[in-house]
Each structure stands twice: as structure tokens, then as C-alpha cells.
Design a protein around this motif. Structure first.
Motif, PDB file in Angstrom:
ATOM      1  N   ARG A   1       1.066  -1.035  -0.127  1.00 19.00           N
ATOM      2  CA  ARG A   1      -0.023  -0.179  -0.816  1.00 19.00           C
ATOM      3  C   ARG A   1       0.784   1.319  -0.062  1.00 19.00           C
ATOM      4  O   ARG A   1       0.463   1.985  -0.706  1.00 19.00           O
ATOM      5  CB  ARG A   1      -0.804  -0.257   1.404  1.00 19.00           C
ATOM      6  N   GLN A   2       2.216   1.236   0.855  1.00 18.41           N
ATOM      7  CA  GLN A   2       3.051   2.424   0.859  1.00 18.41           C
ATOM      8  C   GLN A   2       3.512   2.418  -0.980  1.00 18.41           C
ATOM      9  O   GLN A   2       3.454   3.916  -0.985  1.00 18.41           O
ATOM     10  CB  GLN A   2       4.198   2.142   1.277  1.00 18.41           C
ATOM     11  N   VAL A   3       4.195   1.653  -1.375  1.00 18.66           N
ATOM     12  CA  VAL A   3       4.214   1.661  -2.838  1.00 18.66           C
ATOM     13  C   VAL A   3       3.509   2.058  -3.596  1.00 18.66           C
ATOM     14  O   VAL A   3       3.694   2.918  -4.297  1.00 18.66           O
ATOM     15  CB  VAL A   3       4.896  -0.381  -3.539  1.00 18.66           C
ATOM     16  N   LEU A   4       2.277   1.890  -3.766  1.00 22.07           N
ATOM     17  CA  LEU A   4       0.869   2.420  -4.383  1.00 22.07           C
ATOM     18  C   LEU A   4       0.640   3.728  -4.367  1.00 22.07           C
ATOM     19  O   LEU A   4       0.873   4.461  -5.057  1.00 22.07           O
ATOM     20  CB  LEU A   4      -0.060   1.772  -3.998  1.00 22.07           C
ATOM     21  N   ASN A   5       0.812   4.687  -3.156  1.00 22.92           N
ATOM     22  CA  ASN A   5       0.496   5.797  -2.709  1.00 22.92           C
ATOM     23  C   ASN A   5       2.057   6.268  -3.631  1.00 22.92           C
ATOM     24  O   ASN A   5       1.979   7.463  -3.731  1.00 22.92           O
ATOM     25  CB  ASN A   5       1.366   5.991  -0.803  1.00 22.92           C
ATOM     26  N   ILE A   6       3.295   6.070  -3.100  1.00 25.04           N
ATOM     27  CA  ILE A   6       4.596   6.277  -4.546  1.00 25.04           C
ATOM     28  C   ILE A   6       4.541   6.272  -5.388  1.00 25.04           C
ATOM     29  O   ILE A   6       4.537   7.667  -6.466  1.00 25.04           O
ATOM     30  CB  ILE A   6       5.701   6.055  -3.972  1.00 25.04           C
ATOM     31  N   GLY A   7       3.963   5.366  -6.465  1.00 28.89           N
ATOM     32  CA  GLY A   7       3.145   5.291  -7.734  1.00 28.89           C
ATOM     33  C   GLY A   7       2.749   6.783  -7.766  1.00 28.89           C
ATOM     34  O   GLY A   7       2.128   6.711  -8.972  1.00 28.89           O
ATOM     35  N   ILE A   8       1.107   6.293  -7.368  1.00 29.97           N
ATOM     36  CA  ILE A   8       0.386   7.374  -7.556  1.00 29.97           C
ATOM     37  C   ILE A   8       0.615   9.124  -6.906  1.00 29.97           C
ATOM     38  O   ILE A   8       0.767  10.221  -8.596  1.00 29.97           O
ATOM     39  CB  ILE A   8      -0.578   7.458  -6.345  1.00 29.97           C
ATOM     40  N   TRP A   9       1.597   9.476  -6.180  1.00 32.80           N
ATOM     41  CA  TRP A   9       1.633  10.479  -6.678  1.00 32.80           C
ATOM     42  C   TRP A   9       3.445  10.880  -7.588  1.00 32.80           C
ATOM     43  O   TRP A   9       2.975  12.205  -8.168  1.00 32.80           O
ATOM     44  CB  TRP A   9       3.260  10.544  -4.712  1.00 32.80           C
ATOM     45  N   LEU A  10       3.997   9.697  -7.542  1.00 34.72           N
ATOM     46  CA  LEU A  10       4.842   9.369  -9.136  1.00 34.72           C
ATOM     47  C   LEU A  10       4.140  10.091 -10.506  1.00 34.72           C
ATOM     48  O   LEU A  10       4.075  10.318 -11.514  1.00 34.72           O
ATOM     49  CB  LEU A  10       5.774   8.618  -9.402  1.00 34.72           C
ATOM     50  N   GLN A  11       3.134   9.106 -10.671  1.00 39.50           N
ATOM     51  CA  GLN A  11       1.710   9.927 -11.494  1.00 39.50           C
ATOM     52  C   GLN A  11       1.439  10.779 -11.867  1.00 39.50           C
ATOM     53  O   GLN A  11       1.264  11.417 -12.786  1.00 39.50           O
ATOM     54  CB  GLN A  11       0.924   8.827 -11.540  1.00 39.50           C
ATOM     55  N   CYS A  12       1.163  11.448 -10.682  1.00 40.84           N
ATOM     56  CA  CYS A  12       0.647  13.112 -10.206  1.00 40.84           C
ATOM     57  C   CYS A  12       1.376  13.866 -10.593  1.00 40.84           C
ATOM     58  O   CYS A  12       1.515  14.635 -11.410  1.00 40.84           O
ATOM     59  CB  CYS A  12      -0.328  13.045  -9.161  1.00 40.84           C
ATOM     60  N   ALA A  13       2.668  13.904 -10.842  1.00 44.10           N
ATOM     61  CA  ALA A  13       4.128  14.527 -10.756  1.00 44.10           C
ATOM     62  C   ALA A  13       3.667  14.519 -12.194  1.00 44.10           C
ATOM     63  O   ALA A  13       4.193  15.534 -12.879  1.00 44.10           O
ATOM     64  CB  ALA A  13       5.668  14.475 -10.244  1.00 44.10           C
ATOM     65  N   ALA A  14       4.099  13.464 -13.081  1.00 44.98           N
ATOM     66  CA  ALA A  14       4.270  13.252 -14.306  1.00 44.98           C
ATOM     67  C   ALA A  14       3.117  13.644 -14.786  1.00 44.98           C
ATOM     68  O   ALA A  14       3.453  14.271 -15.928  1.00 44.98           O
ATOM     69  CB  ALA A  14       4.564  12.074 -14.803  1.00 44.98           C
ATOM     70  N   ALA A  15       1.792  13.489 -15.007  1.00 41.97           N
ATOM     71  CA  ALA A  15       0.756  14.277 -15.323  1.00 41.97           C
ATOM     72  C   ALA A  15       1.194  15.852 -15.490  1.00 41.97           C
ATOM     73  O   ALA A  15       1.091  16.401 -16.237  1.00 41.97           O
ATOM     74  CB  ALA A  15      -0.733  13.913 -14.543  1.00 41.97           C
ATOM     75  N   VAL A  16       1.689  16.402 -14.230  1.00 48.80           N
ATOM     76  CA  VAL A  16       1.789  17.902 -13.693  1.00 48.80           C
ATOM     77  C   VAL A  16       2.581  18.164 -14.844  1.00 48.80           C
ATOM     78  O   VAL A  16       2.742  19.513 -15.549  1.00 48.80           O
ATOM     79  CB  VAL A  16       1.807  18.255 -12.086  1.00 48.80           C
ATOM     80  N   TRP A  17       3.869  17.916 -14.683  1.00 44.51           N
ATOM     81  CA  TRP A  17       4.793  17.934 -15.948  1.00 44.51           C
ATOM     82  C   TRP A  17       4.185  18.320 -16.721  1.00 44.51           C
ATOM     83  O   TRP A  17       4.991  19.175 -17.846  1.00 44.51           O
ATOM     84  CB  TRP A  17       5.952  16.980 -15.707  1.00 44.51           C
ATOM     85  N   ILE A  18       3.680  16.816 -17.543  1.00 42.10           N
ATOM     86  CA  ILE A  18       3.244  17.058 -18.520  1.00 42.10           C
ATOM     87  C   ILE A  18       2.280  18.168 -19.707  1.00 42.10           C
ATOM     88  O   ILE A  18       2.471  18.889 -19.923  1.00 42.10           O
ATOM     89  CB  ILE A  18       2.750  15.953 -19.180  1.00 42.10           C
ATOM     90  N   VAL A  19       1.723  18.361 -18.121  1.00 41.57           N
ATOM     91  CA  VAL A  19       0.837  20.097 -18.739  1.00 41.57           C
ATOM     92  C   VAL A  19       1.586  21.380 -18.635  1.00 41.57           C
ATOM     93  O   VAL A  19       0.991  22.596 -19.622  1.00 41.57           O
ATOM     94  CB  VAL A  19      -0.286  19.951 -18.081  1.00 41.57           C
ATOM     95  N   LEU A  20       2.787  21.236 -17.525  1.00 45.10           N
ATOM     96  CA  LEU A  20       3.034  22.596 -18.028  1.00 45.10           C
ATOM     97  C   LEU A  20       4.307  22.602 -18.931  1.00 45.10           C
ATOM     98  O   LEU A  20       4.274  23.690 -19.350  1.00 45.10           O
ATOM     99  CB  LEU A  20       3.585  22.066 -16.222  1.00 45.10           C
TER     100      LEU A  20
END
Length: 129
Positions: A55-74
Motif C-alpha cells: 500500500r505504501q508503494v502504491l501511494n508512491i506510485g500515485i504521487w509519481l503519476q500525479c507529478a508526471a501528469a503535472v509535468w506534461i501539462v506544464l
């Protein structure tokens, strides 16, 4: 004889393609079998602890995907320009893709809400104690 040469090359190409995909399928199957054997040999107490760690690893994966999405938009403009230079985006598509930044942000946001974050996490965050 000359008419058979392209046919033989085509058949060889098909066999090469099937064997490469077959090799990937065999690799995935072997990894799945190893994981299932490991899970079958793990005691139930160990599975609960492992589930908490995952579950902790899953949370890290979610944060990484959110960061990647923000980077793509910016950096949307730079990505479209790079794709145009590489030939992925044609000249007549450039202006439409450049204007599609909001649509890309919406699609990425919906993807994040539906898959990595998921309805269960949203419900847990807002509605369940």
C-alpha cells in the motif's frame, strides 16, 4: 522463383514476429508462476504485512503519476515542439495540438481519478471515516 522470394521473406517476418511475442508471453507466464508459487508458500501473517508495505508503494506510485501528469501539462508546448521536430506531429496538426493543452489536462486528470487514485480511495477520503 522471383515471385516466391518476397513471399518467403514475408513468412519469415511473420514467424520472427510471432516468436518474439511468444517469447514475451512465456517470460510473463514464468514470472507470474514464480510470484504465485512464492505467494502460496508465504504464511497468512506474512501476507498481511506484505499488503501493508505494498500500500505504501502504491501511494508512491500515485504521487509519481500525479507529478508526471503535472509535468506534461506544464511543459505541453515544449513537448509538442519536440514532437514536431522529430516528425511525430505534422505542420498542419501543430496549432490544434498546441491549443489542446486544456483537453490533455482534463484527460490526464480523469485518468488519475479513475485508475491510480480510484473511486474507492476517493470515497475513503471524503465519505468514510
Amino acid at each position: 522463383m522471383n515471385a516466391q522470394q518476397p513471399e518467403k521473406r514475408h513468412r519469415a517476418k511473420i514467424w520472427r514476429l510471432l516468436l518474439s511475442w511468444g517469447g514475451y508471453a512465456l517470460l510473463v507466464f514464468c514470472i507470474a508462476c514464480l510470484v504465485l508459487m512464492w505467494l502460496a508458500s508465504t504464511p497468512p501473517e506474512g501476507l498481511e504485512a506484505m499488503q501493508a508495505q505494498l500500500r505504501q508503494v502504491l501511494n508512491i506510485g500515485i504521487w509519481l503519476q500525479c507529478a508526471a501528469a503535472v509535468w506534461i501539462v506544464l511543459s505541453w508546448s515544449e513537448i509538442i515542439e519536440w514532437a514536431r521536430q522529430k516528425g511525430f506531429v505534422l505542420e498542419h496538426e501543430y496549432s490544434r495540438l498546441h491549443a489542446a493543452r486544456k483537453t490533455a489536462a482534463l484527460v490526464l486528470g480523469l485518468y488519475l481519478l479513475m485508475f491510480p487514485i480510484g473511486p474507492a480511495r476517493i470515497a475513503q477520503l471524503f465519505f468514510l471515516p
